[in-house]
Design an enzyme around this catalytic site. Structure first.
Site, PDB file in Angstrom:
ATOM      1  N   HIS A 188      -4.889   6.786   5.675  1.00 52.26           N
ATOM      2  CA  HIS A 188      -5.008   5.488   5.015  1.00 52.26           C
ATOM      3  C   HIS A 188      -6.413   4.946   5.264  1.00 52.26           C
ATOM      4  CE1 HIS A 188      -3.224   2.250   2.831  1.00 52.26           C
ATOM      5  NE2 HIS A 188      -3.317   1.364   3.811  1.00 52.26           N
TER       6      HIS A 188
ATOM      7  N   CYS B 144       0.793  -1.237   0.000  1.00 41.19           N
ATOM      8  CA  CYS B 144       0.000   0.000   0.000  1.00 41.19           C
ATOM      9  C   CYS B 144       0.824   1.286   0.000  1.00 41.19           C
ATOM     10  CB  CYS B 144      -0.950   0.005   1.191  1.00 41.19           C
ATOM     11  SG  CYS B 144      -1.994  -1.459   1.278  1.00 41.19           S
TER      12      CYS B 144
ATOM     13  N   HIS C  34     -10.458  -0.213  -1.367  1.00 41.73           N
ATOM     14  CA  HIS C  34      -9.015  -0.198  -1.134  1.00 41.73           C
ATOM     15  C   HIS C  34      -8.318  -0.697  -2.399  1.00 41.73           C
ATOM     16  CE1 HIS C  34      -5.170  -0.349   0.578  1.00 41.73           C
ATOM     17  NE2 HIS C  34      -5.424  -0.913   1.740  1.00 41.73           N
TER      18      HIS C  34
END
Length: 430
Positions: A320, A179, A358
């Site tokens: 995030h 990520c 995501h």
């Protein structure tokens, strides 16, 4: 929080974001992406039974109805027979970004002054799953046969084929670092501009992880991070007391970086200015960040110190925000170390994962694109589904809806499996 590190992050004096390209669930234009972000329109939907199986996963962000011919009008059919859906999605998003930046005319950029850097956590997961299992996932693009899949099987091909299409002869590469990869790709591309090796860099974040094997990995007992909420639009609840994880999304986002001199010469200020980027490795827990928040606070302090900014200058933080057990509270704990316990002094912190899901290797870059749009629009996008925050997260998440505001600077955060964290500082383009 006192910062004693020197030159820990990288400072950028003259790098602008001048173009954005999207191929996301429900959004293939800048206008559509901003509309969904600012209006809080979740683009998550139900997961078909052939994907979800017995995983208990019911929601995801899927790109449906995609036809590359809407974007790549001159791409020969004999080429596309060898291109997988992720390649065509990325190339289409690059084309959108090139047009948005106004760089689609011949000679707009010298070929040797232009490059491409991409980020993907899993690469061609869709092609590998279909090739190995023989199961068609029901996309509009057929599986490329293994004997014709040199392009389709490689994670770096979307970047290299995009570079060929736009004529980029500078640095072309793909990073894969979960990520934080999107932030690191952005920094790698910006380095090329800052040191004078390029005038324009295309930065790509992409992942198409919606295959049964990936869903099984993320929903396995003991490692469950995917939401089991049946209402797709409420599946991701960042900072909420009842959050139970995230939903995966698929697609591609492209950010065009350009030197300030090159941008000004053609009369554009762009969406935002890139001021600093920072990545750290905690070398600690393999799957989560430092739960105290101290490492994240230190990283943010180093980022701001390198750019010559104080924490009080930050007007917004794009977190995030995965709606997992640890992520959200750790972000709040980091703010307590950076700003002190008085929460009224903390800047708003939000998440866009309830909107598009995501995107894994594309998540950090999507954050930066969202921040650039907020800076350009002078408006904060809301964090939906966070009406009743966890007590540790009971601070400003722009939960009420879009908020017009004077926005000068904002930070994007990302955290990754492997004990890694990253941050980017963007400011309004003058």
């Amino acid at each position: 929080m006192e910062n004693t590190a020197k030159n820990a992050a990288t400072k950028y004096e003259a790098v602008r974001i001048t173009g954005l390209g999207f191929l996301l669930p429900g959004a293939d234009t800048v206008a559509a992406a901003w509309r969904h972000l600012s209006e809080g329109n979740s683009q998550l939907g139900p997961v078909p039974a052939e994907l979800g199986g017995t995983t208990g996963v019911f929601s995801a962000g899927r790109v449906t109805g995609f036809d590359h011919r809407d974007y790549l009008t001159d791409l020969p059919d004999n080429f596309t027979k060898r291109y997988s859906r992720d390649i065509l999605l990325v190339m289409s998003a690059v084309e959108n970004a090139r047009s948005d930046a106004g760089l689609d005319s011949a000679g707009a950029v010298a070929p040797d002054r232009m490059g491409v850097v991409a980020s993907s956590a899993r690469g061609p997961a869709e092609w590998w799953y279909q090739a190995a299992s023989g199961h068609d996932l029901g996309t509009t693009w057929p599986t490329v046969a293994p004997d014709r899949a040199i392009f389709a099987s490689l994670p770096g091909t979307p970047a290299t084929l995009s570079a060929i299409r736009i004529g980029a002869q500078g640095l072309v590469t793909t990073v894969s670092n979960a990520c934080v990869g999107g932030h690191q790709a952005l920094a790698l591309a910006a380095d090329q501009i800052e040191r004078g090796a390029a005038d324009v860099m295309y930065v790509i974040g992409y992942d198409l992880p919606l295959v049964p094997s990936v869903l099984q990995v993320y929903s396995a007992p003991g490692s469950t991070v995917l939401s089991q909420e049946r209402d797709a639009r409420r599946a991701v609840k960042p900072y909420h007391k009842d959050r139970d994880g995230f939903a995966l999304g698929e697609g591609a986002v492209v950010v065009v970086l350009e030197s300030e001199a090159h941008a000004r010469a053609r009369g554009t200020a762009g969406y935002a200015a890139l001021r600093a980027a920072h990545s750290i490795n905690e070398a600690a827990h393999a799957t989560r960040m430092d739960l105290s928040g101290r490492s994240t606070a230190r990283m943010m302090a180093e980022l701001l110190d390198t750019a010559g900014r104080r924490p009080g200058a930050v007007d917004y933080i794009c977190g995030h925000g995965t709606a997992t057990r640890y992520n959200d509270v750790c972000e709040s704990r980091a703010l307590s170390h950076l700003y002190g316990e008085k929460r009224s002094l903390w800047p708003p912190i939000g998440s866009n994962k309830p909107i598009f899901g995501h995107l894994l290797g594309g998540a950090g870059l999507l954050n930066c694109a969202a921040v650039a749009l907020m800076l350009w629009r002078q408006c904060l996008a809301p964090t939906i589904n966070s009406e009743e925050p966890d007590p540790e997260c009971a601070h400003d998440h722009v939960a009420e809806g879009a908020r017009p505001v004077r926005l000068r600077s904002a930070v994007s955060l990302a955290f990754a499996i492997g004990s890694q964290s990253s941050s980017v500082l963007l400011e309004a383009a003058e």
